[in-house]
Design an enzyme around this catalytic site. Structure first.
Site, PDB file in Angstrom:
ATOM      1  N   THR A  25      -5.017   6.716 -16.486  1.00  0.00           N
ATOM      2  CA  THR A  25      -6.162   7.395 -17.092  1.00  0.00           C
ATOM      3  C   THR A  25      -7.152   6.421 -17.721  1.00  0.00           C
ATOM      4  O   THR A  25      -6.774   5.316 -18.138  1.00  0.00           O
ATOM      5  CB  THR A  25      -5.668   8.376 -18.185  1.00  0.00           C
ATOM      6  OG1 THR A  25      -6.783   8.898 -18.907  1.00  0.00           O
ATOM      7  CG2 THR A  25      -4.750   7.680 -19.176  1.00  0.00           C
ATOM      8  N   ASP A  26      -8.405   6.847 -17.819  1.00  0.00           N
ATOM      9  CA  ASP A  26      -9.409   6.035 -18.507  1.00  0.00           C
ATOM     10  C   ASP A  26      -9.160   5.970 -20.007  1.00  0.00           C
ATOM     11  O   ASP A  26      -9.720   5.123 -20.710  1.00  0.00           O
ATOM     12  CB  ASP A  26     -10.820   6.566 -18.239  1.00  0.00           C
ATOM     13  CG  ASP A  26     -11.028   8.020 -18.632  1.00  0.00           C
ATOM     14  OD1 ASP A  26     -10.088   8.664 -19.149  1.00  0.00           O
ATOM     15  OD2 ASP A  26     -12.152   8.533 -18.417  1.00  0.00           O
ATOM     16  N   GLU A  27      -8.288   6.845 -20.513  1.00  0.00           N
ATOM     17  CA  GLU A  27      -8.066   6.913 -21.962  1.00  0.00           C
ATOM     18  C   GLU A  27      -7.338   5.685 -22.510  1.00  0.00           C
ATOM     19  O   GLU A  27      -7.338   5.467 -23.721  1.00  0.00           O
ATOM     20  CB  GLU A  27      -7.308   8.190 -22.324  1.00  0.00           C
ATOM     21  CG  GLU A  27      -8.088   9.447 -21.994  1.00  0.00           C
ATOM     22  CD  GLU A  27      -7.452  10.703 -22.557  1.00  0.00           C
ATOM     23  OE1 GLU A  27      -6.881  10.644 -23.670  1.00  0.00           O
ATOM     24  OE2 GLU A  27      -7.533  11.750 -21.884  1.00  0.00           O
ATOM     25  N   TYR A  76      -0.550  10.095 -26.267  1.00  0.00           N
ATOM     26  CA  TYR A  76      -0.644  10.215 -24.808  1.00  0.00           C
ATOM     27  C   TYR A  76      -1.173   8.933 -24.182  1.00  0.00           C
ATOM     28  O   TYR A  76      -0.549   8.355 -23.284  1.00  0.00           O
ATOM     29  CB  TYR A  76      -1.549  11.385 -24.420  1.00  0.00           C
ATOM     30  CG  TYR A  76      -2.043  11.302 -22.998  1.00  0.00           C
ATOM     31  CD1 TYR A  76      -1.150  11.308 -21.931  1.00  0.00           C
ATOM     32  CD2 TYR A  76      -3.414  11.183 -22.716  1.00  0.00           C
ATOM     33  CE1 TYR A  76      -1.600  11.203 -20.613  1.00  0.00           C
ATOM     34  CE2 TYR A  76      -3.862  11.084 -21.413  1.00  0.00           C
ATOM     35  CZ  TYR A  76      -2.959  11.094 -20.364  1.00  0.00           C
ATOM     36  OH  TYR A  76      -3.417  10.982 -19.073  1.00  0.00           O
ATOM     37  N   LYS A 107       0.643   6.105 -21.674  1.00  0.00           N
ATOM     38  CA  LYS A 107       0.145   5.706 -20.357  1.00  0.00           C
ATOM     39  C   LYS A 107      -0.151   4.206 -20.310  1.00  0.00           C
ATOM     40  O   LYS A 107       0.078   3.559 -19.283  1.00  0.00           O
ATOM     41  CB  LYS A 107      -1.114   6.511 -20.003  1.00  0.00           C
ATOM     42  CG  LYS A 107      -0.870   7.982 -19.753  1.00  0.00           C
ATOM     43  CD  LYS A 107       0.091   8.221 -18.587  1.00  0.00           C
ATOM     44  CE  LYS A 107      -0.521   7.898 -17.250  1.00  0.00           C
ATOM     45  NZ  LYS A 107       0.385   8.249 -16.123  1.00  0.00           N
TER      46      LYS A 107
END
Length: 362
Positions: free
Chosen positions: A137-139, A163, A167
């Protein structure tokens, strides 16, 4: 190609399976084996139509079960693993971070272990063909300042939520296995996805479902958080391109490359609903929008650079937001039974607040 898809009964995973059987990959894909533990976001309904195919197999199991995963790899003679399996709801990670560590970190580690031992047993020719694609994810990059350009592959990790931290940790394990053992892995980071079969807790389906039921449309803070939205089929096409043409050990960004605030997004959803399904009262759906208390650690902006995908792999997203939103709205309107079956399994969190209290250091 025989592909093991982890988390294949989830939103993006099930759409990826559909893509493989109905687009460019269909002439190459010999068989897809899905493993999914069917947690809250995975549903057998998502893959029901695929189960009639002779070249599709579903196995309900947890990727942490190395015995089952190893048996699948060896017995099916898998050529590629596409790893979607993950807990992915930020709000849920704030309320219960431990399950994110279990699924996203430990699960990825055990999958890597099983895959590494399998690949090590293969003859050189088969080993050279094997691919492992980790979907991230970009997060993981945290909040990108509004004045900064989109972050490129290799950017500094700065996760804000349990989260995104989980990741980020799984990303590091994947790259460590490549660097240390020569394991044939690649990573993709995508922006926010939307489209058919996304869990109704997620923002776009949440707004659609609430609006059609004449409920409030809760938007965190002042709605100024910026996100880049990619239609799920575009994302799947990007993953396929990485799987087949990507360089081992590399990271690739899959996104539309256009950001907008959450408030702007909800307004677009409301405008389309006004056109497609006008309210009986004659009032506009935007009147249902309510700003609610922001969630802890809410990143202001995500933005990832997509030039590498375009320049190196010849891929870019095709579906514009207006078209994708229309397709998504129509899908949810036409699949009310699916929505009901998903919500009946438990709908615990609400955008008005979280279950876990947050310490106030002010």
């Amino acid at each position: 190609m025989k592909i093991l898809v982890t988390g294949g009964a989830g939103f993006i995973g099930s759409n990826f399976c559909d893509y493989c059987f109905s687009n460019e990959p269909s002439s190459i894909v010999e068989k897809i084996i899905v493993i999914d533990k069917l947690g809250y976001s995975g549903s057998i309904e998502n893959i029901k139509e695929l189960q009639n195919r002779d070249n599709f197999v579903f196995i309900q199991a947890d990727i942490c079960d190395q015995k089952i995963v190893s048996n699948i790899l060896f017995e099916e003679k898998i050529n590629a693993v596409v790893h979607f399996a993950a807990e992915s709801h930020v709000d849920r990670s704030i309320d219960n971070p431990e399950i994110f560590v279990q699924s996203n970190v430990l699960g990825t580690f055990k999958l890597l272990e099983s895959s590494f031992h399998y690949v090590s047993s293969l003859p050189r020719k088969e080993r050279d063909k094997f691919r492992f694609v980790h979907i991230s994810t970009d997060e993981v990059y945290g909040s990108i300042p509004l004045e900064d350009p989109p972050v490129k592959e290799g950017g500094v990790y700065d996760p804000s939520s349990p989260y995104s931290a989980s990741k980020a940790a799984s990303d590091h394990f994947v790259l460590a296995y490549h660097k240390t053992y020569g394991f044939p892995a690649m990573i993709t980071h995508s922006s926010n996805n939307y489209g058919p079969r996304q869990h109704p807790e997620k923002m776009i389906p949440h707004m659609i479902c609430n609006a059609l039921e004449e409920k409030e449309l809760p938007v965190y803070g002042k709605g100024l958080n910026v996100r880049d939205w990619i239609y799920v089929e575009d994302h799947c096409a990007g993953i396929w391109r990485v799987l087949n043409r990507g360089r081992l050990g590399e990271v690739y960004h899959i996104a539309k490359g256009k950001g907008m605030t959450n408030f702007e997004l909800v307004q677009k959803i409301c405008s389309q609903l006004d056109e497609l399904f006008p309210r009986s009262s004659g009032r506009r759906y935007a009147e249902l929008i309510r700003f609610v208390i922001d969630r802890p650690g809410h990143d202001l902006r995500y933005a990832i650079d997509v030039a590498k995908m375009k320049n190196e792999l010849g891929w870019e997203a095709q579906v514009e937001l207006e078209e994708g939103l229309r397709k998504t709205i129509l899908w949810y309107v036409q699949h009310k039974d699916w929505i009901r079956s998903v919500l009946d399994r438990g709908y615990l969190l609400k955008r008005q607040g979280l279950c876990r209290s947050v310490v106030n250091n002010a």
